[in-house]
Design a protein around this motif. Structure first.
Motif, PDB file in Angstrom:
ATOM      1  N   PRO A   1      -2.459 -12.324  13.434  1.00  0.00           N
ATOM      2  CA  PRO A   1      -2.907 -11.212  14.270  1.00  0.00           C
ATOM      3  C   PRO A   1      -3.460 -10.065  13.419  1.00  0.00           C
ATOM      4  N   ASN A   2      -4.067  -9.093  14.068  1.00  0.00           N
ATOM      5  CA  ASN A   2      -4.596  -7.928  13.345  1.00  0.00           C
ATOM      6  C   ASN A   2      -3.494  -7.258  12.526  1.00  0.00           C
ATOM      7  N   GLY A   3      -3.832  -6.910  11.295  1.00  0.00           N
ATOM      8  CA  GLY A   3      -2.851  -6.233  10.443  1.00  0.00           C
ATOM      9  C   GLY A   3      -1.853  -7.171   9.794  1.00  0.00           C
ATOM     10  N   ALA A   4      -2.087  -8.467   9.870  1.00  0.00           N
ATOM     11  CA  ALA A   4      -1.150  -9.439   9.298  1.00  0.00           C
ATOM     12  C   ALA A   4      -1.168  -9.434   7.772  1.00  0.00           C
ATOM     13  N   GLY A   5      -2.316  -9.040   7.198  1.00  0.00           N
ATOM     14  CA  GLY A   5      -2.442  -9.044   5.737  1.00  0.00           C
ATOM     15  C   GLY A   5      -3.476 -10.030   5.231  1.00  0.00           C
ATOM     16  N   LYS A   6      -4.345 -10.498   6.125  1.00  0.00           N
ATOM     17  CA  LYS A   6      -5.364 -11.479   5.735  1.00  0.00           C
ATOM     18  C   LYS A   6      -6.380 -10.867   4.767  1.00  0.00           C
ATOM     19  N   THR A   7      -6.907  -9.699   5.157  1.00  0.00           N
ATOM     20  CA  THR A   7      -7.909  -9.052   4.310  1.00  0.00           C
ATOM     21  C   THR A   7      -7.306  -8.660   2.966  1.00  0.00           C
ATOM     22  N   THR A   8      -6.056  -8.219   2.986  1.00  0.00           N
ATOM     23  CA  THR A   8      -5.373  -7.864   1.740  1.00  0.00           C
ATOM     24  C   THR A   8      -5.299  -9.081   0.824  1.00  0.00           C
TER      25      THR A   8
ATOM     26  N   TYR B   1       0.862  -1.188   0.000  1.00  0.00           N
ATOM     27  CA  TYR B   1       0.000   0.000   0.000  1.00  0.00           C
ATOM     28  C   TYR B   1       0.891   1.229   0.000  1.00  0.00           C
TER      29      TYR B   1
ATOM     30  N   ILE C   1       3.549   0.517   2.849  1.00  0.00           N
ATOM     31  CA  ILE C   1       3.253  -0.571   3.780  1.00  0.00           C
ATOM     32  C   ILE C   1       3.282  -1.881   3.017  1.00  0.00           C
TER      33      ILE C   1
ATOM     34  N   ASP D   1       0.766   4.707   1.225  1.00  0.00           N
ATOM     35  CA  ASP D   1      -0.045   5.557   2.091  1.00  0.00           C
ATOM     36  C   ASP D   1       0.715   6.863   2.281  1.00  0.00           C
TER      37      ASP D   1
ATOM     38  N   ALA E   1       2.120  -5.020   2.807  1.00  0.00           N
ATOM     39  CA  ALA E   1       1.047  -5.772   3.451  1.00  0.00           C
ATOM     40  C   ALA E   1       1.198  -7.272   3.209  1.00  0.00           C
TER      41      ALA E   1
HETATM   42  N1  LIG Z   1      -6.138   0.969   2.326  1.00  0.00           N
HETATM   43  C1  LIG Z   1      -5.007   0.829   3.017  1.00  0.00           C
HETATM   44  N2  LIG Z   1      -4.056   1.788   2.960  1.00  0.00           N
HETATM   45  C2  LIG Z   1      -2.904   1.652   3.638  1.00  0.00           C
HETATM   46  N3  LIG Z   1      -2.599   0.605   4.386  1.00  0.00           N
HETATM   47  C3  LIG Z   1      -3.486  -0.386   4.499  1.00  0.00           C
HETATM   48  C4  LIG Z   1      -4.742  -0.330   3.814  1.00  0.00           C
HETATM   49  N4  LIG Z   1      -5.431  -1.451   4.104  1.00  0.00           N
HETATM   50  C5  LIG Z   1      -4.653  -2.182   4.927  1.00  0.00           C
HETATM   51  N5  LIG Z   1      -3.494  -1.544   5.170  1.00  0.00           N
HETATM   52  C6  LIG Z   1      -2.380  -2.047   5.995  1.00  0.00           C
HETATM   53  O1  LIG Z   1      -1.955  -3.289   5.491  1.00  0.00           O
HETATM   54  C7  LIG Z   1      -1.655  -4.187   6.542  1.00  0.00           C
HETATM   55  C8  LIG Z   1      -2.484  -5.450   6.416  1.00  0.00           C
HETATM   56  O2  LIG Z   1      -3.840  -5.134   6.599  1.00  0.00           O
HETATM   57  P1  LIG Z   1      -5.018  -6.212   6.492  1.00  0.00           P
HETATM   58  O3  LIG Z   1      -4.807  -7.019   5.278  1.00  0.00           O
HETATM   59  O4  LIG Z   1      -6.298  -5.487   6.617  1.00  0.00           O
HETATM   60  O5  LIG Z   1      -4.752  -7.098   7.807  1.00  0.00           O
HETATM   61  P2  LIG Z   1      -5.695  -8.173   8.555  1.00  0.00           P
HETATM   62  O6  LIG Z   1      -6.897  -8.393   7.731  1.00  0.00           O
HETATM   63  O7  LIG Z   1      -4.829  -9.392   8.680  1.00  0.00           O
HETATM   64  O8  LIG Z   1      -6.006  -7.628   9.889  1.00  0.00           O
HETATM   65  C9  LIG Z   1      -1.897  -3.427   7.826  1.00  0.00           C
HETATM   66  O9  LIG Z   1      -0.657  -2.936   8.277  1.00  0.00           O
HETATM   67  C10 LIG Z   1      -2.798  -2.305   7.422  1.00  0.00           C
HETATM   68  O10 LIG Z   1      -2.574  -1.174   8.230  1.00  0.00           O
END
Ligand SMILES: Nc1ncnc2c1ncn2[C@@H]1O[C@H](COP(=O)(O)OP(=O)(O)O)[C@@H](O)[C@H]1O
Ligand SMILES: [Mg+2]
Lengths: 246, 256
Positions: free
Chosen positions: A42-49, A14, A21, A16, A23
């Motif tokens: 854990p939170n912020g690991a990159g799962k949603t990404t 990302y 970042i 930003d 991810a």
């Molecule tokens: N739109 C975005 N812009 C900048 N950074 C992002 C964005 N979305 C997620 N991140 C960063 O990418 C990393 C992984 O996020 P995410 O995939 O949401 O983690 P998870 O789902 O595992 O909690 C985190 O550090 C988060 O802060």
């Protein structure tokens, strides 16, 4: 065994502002047909990404990614995918029935089939009583059930759930696990993320551990622990893995 | 096509269940009634005021609905995070943009038809008659105008915030409707590079003034010739197509 998801050296960054970042860094994964894969971290690991990349919502910065042997950017690939987002505040001026009809329409499901499907899903998620109420008044847990129902509207072969049990009460959690088992029984492939170990352990065939964008370990819980499996040792294993890399 | 239809019908439900339209509709009826009541005093030409102000009110109210309703569509999807389940469906981003345009256009056109019908009824109670053909032409032009507005607003919503979008749309609408003549003269009077630049800008702007039949209806002039209707329709189709094409191209690259 047929591979449904193939991920090779997948990276995503990302931008930003000035910060970059990372991810996701060099992710490799293969998920076979009929498998329930738990993606934990854990939170912020990159799962949603990772999930957004699988759905073609984000495009990889680097690496290869195929679903059913095709790139996820192809619209038609998504015909057989069901996706439940981490959180979504579904249209407050619609009822669950109308929402499901709209999504069914996007999939091009015939009217008759759609009617049956909507009824089936409302029963399955325990929303039958609330099917015609505006979602304006729904609690977080109810929204989560709607979200689950909409993911199944097209009777998909591949299910992608992003933290499906967050915000659910214990009874609903159990029900959700049962439905996932049921889906496995129907030969569906399930990819789901979670930050709760107990959850992942109960229903997954294989587990992948992600931390700070890197896949630390992947395998069945037996493989990861070398034989003895109990939730305590699994938790210790994961905590050790994560702390070792920090 | 099923996908577009599904999204448009959900947007129509949104319109019906949010109260904005009812407020404008009641407001319009009150306004027209007040204007029409002046007729009882039998002042000559007073029904012209009904037609004049009524037309302006109908166009402006429909414009308000087109802008406020269409502009919030994409920002609302992003805000509520419903954009993700939507894009996870077999729906290309171009189709989503096109659906939101169709929804905005359909919703504002339906409101406009309602408003314009009420306006038409009030006008026919007046003293002077207006050729019904001219009324139908006013209806067609209004519909075309709202399609253009919806396309413009969808285009702006791919890169602007909701409030910026609404402000820019209102400014453009006011500016072009109110000052089209003076603007054109300025363009024609300036010389050199400035002139060509101003000319390009002037001709690229969406010409809401093409659709304005206020004076013609107020003075009960003759209906427009067919070729003019066709030209304006062609202009609208082309302009909407270009706007939606660029909207899709921008939205496709947008990181969500
Ligand atoms: N739109 C975005 N812009 C900048 N950074 C992002 C964005 N979305 C997620 N991140 C960063 O990418 C990393 C992984 O996020 P995410 O995939 O949401 O983690 P998870 O789902 O595992 O909690 C985190 O550090 C988060 O802060
Ligand atoms: Mg997440």
């Amino acid at each position: 065994m047929k591979e449904i998801i193939v991920v090779e050296d997948l990276s995503y960054t990302y931008a930003d502002g000035k910060h970059k970042i990372e991810a996701l860094v060099g992710l490799n994964l293969k998920i076979s047909k009929g498998e329930v894969f738990g993606f934990i971290g854990p939170n912020g690991a990159g799962k949603t990404t990772t999930i957004k990349l699988l759905l073609g919502i984000l495009s990889p910065v680097d690496g290869e990614l195929t679903i059913f042997g095709r790139p996820p950017s192809e619209t038609q690939v998504r015909k057989s995918i069901g996706y439940m987002p981490e959180t979504a505040d579904y249209y407050r001026y619609l009822t669950p029935v109308e929402l499901l009809n709209m999504y069914g329409g996007i999939f091009g499901i015939s009217k008759g089939l759609l009617r049956e499907r909507v009824k089936y899903l409302l029963d399955l998620t325990g929303l039958a009583q609330d099917g015609s109420r505006l979602m304006r008044t729904f609690s977080k847990g109810m929204m989560q059930k709607v979200s689950f129902a909409q993911a199944l509207i097209n009777d998909p072969d591949l299910l992608i759930f992003d933290e499906p049990t967050g915000g659910l009460d214990p009874v609903s959690r159990k029900k959700m696990r049962e439905v996932i088992q049921q889906l496995r029984g129907q030969g569906k492939t399930v990819f789901f993320s979670s930050h709760e170990l107990s959850e992942v352990e109960l229903i997954s065939d294989r587990i992948g551990l992600l931390n700070r964008g890197r896949l630390l370990a992947v395998g069945t819980s037996k493989e990861l622990l070398g034989g003895k499996v109990d939730s305590q040792s699994l938790e210790n294993y994961f905590l050790n893995m994560i702390e070792a890399k920090v | 096509m099923r996908a577009v239809f599904a999204i448009v019908s959900a947007m129509m439900r949104e319109l019906i269940r949010k109260k904005d339209v009812y407020v404008l509709f009641i407001f319009l009826i009150v306004l027209l009634t007040i204007l029409a009541c002046q007729n009882f005093f039998q002042i000559e030409g007073i029904s012209r005021y009904v037609r004049d102000f009524g037309y302006t009110a109908v166009m402006f109210f429909s414009f308000i609905i087109a802008v406020t309703f269409t502009a919030r569509q994409i920002p609302a999807e992003i805000e509520a995070r419903t954009i993700y389940p939507l894009l996870a469906k077999p729906l290309s981003r171009y189709t989503l943009i096109f659906s939101k345009f169709c929804g905005g256009a359909v919703v504002s056109v339906l409101c406009f038809i309602l408003f314009f019908t009420v306006y038409g009824l009030f006008c026919f109670f007046g003293v002077e008659g207006v050729d019904p053909v001219l009324f139908v032409q006013g209806l067609i032009f209004g519909i075309l105008c709202l399609c253009l507005v919806s396309a413009l607003v969808v285009f702006l919503s791919t890169f602007m915030t909701l409030s910026a979008n609404v402000t820019v749309s209102f400014l453009l609408f006011m500016l072009i409707n109110g000052f089209s003549g003076p603007l054109r003269n300025t363009v024609l009077l300036t010389r050199g590079i400035a002139s060509s630049a101003a000319g390009v800008v002037y001709y690229l702007l969406p010409h809401f003034d093409f659709y304005d039949l206020r004076i013609r209806i107020t003075h009960a002039w003759d209906p427009l010739p067919m070729w003019l209707i066709f030209s304006v329709t062609a202009y609208t189709v082309f302009y909407c197509f270009m706007l939606l094409f660029f909207a899709g191209a921008i939205f496709r690259r947008k990181r969500l």
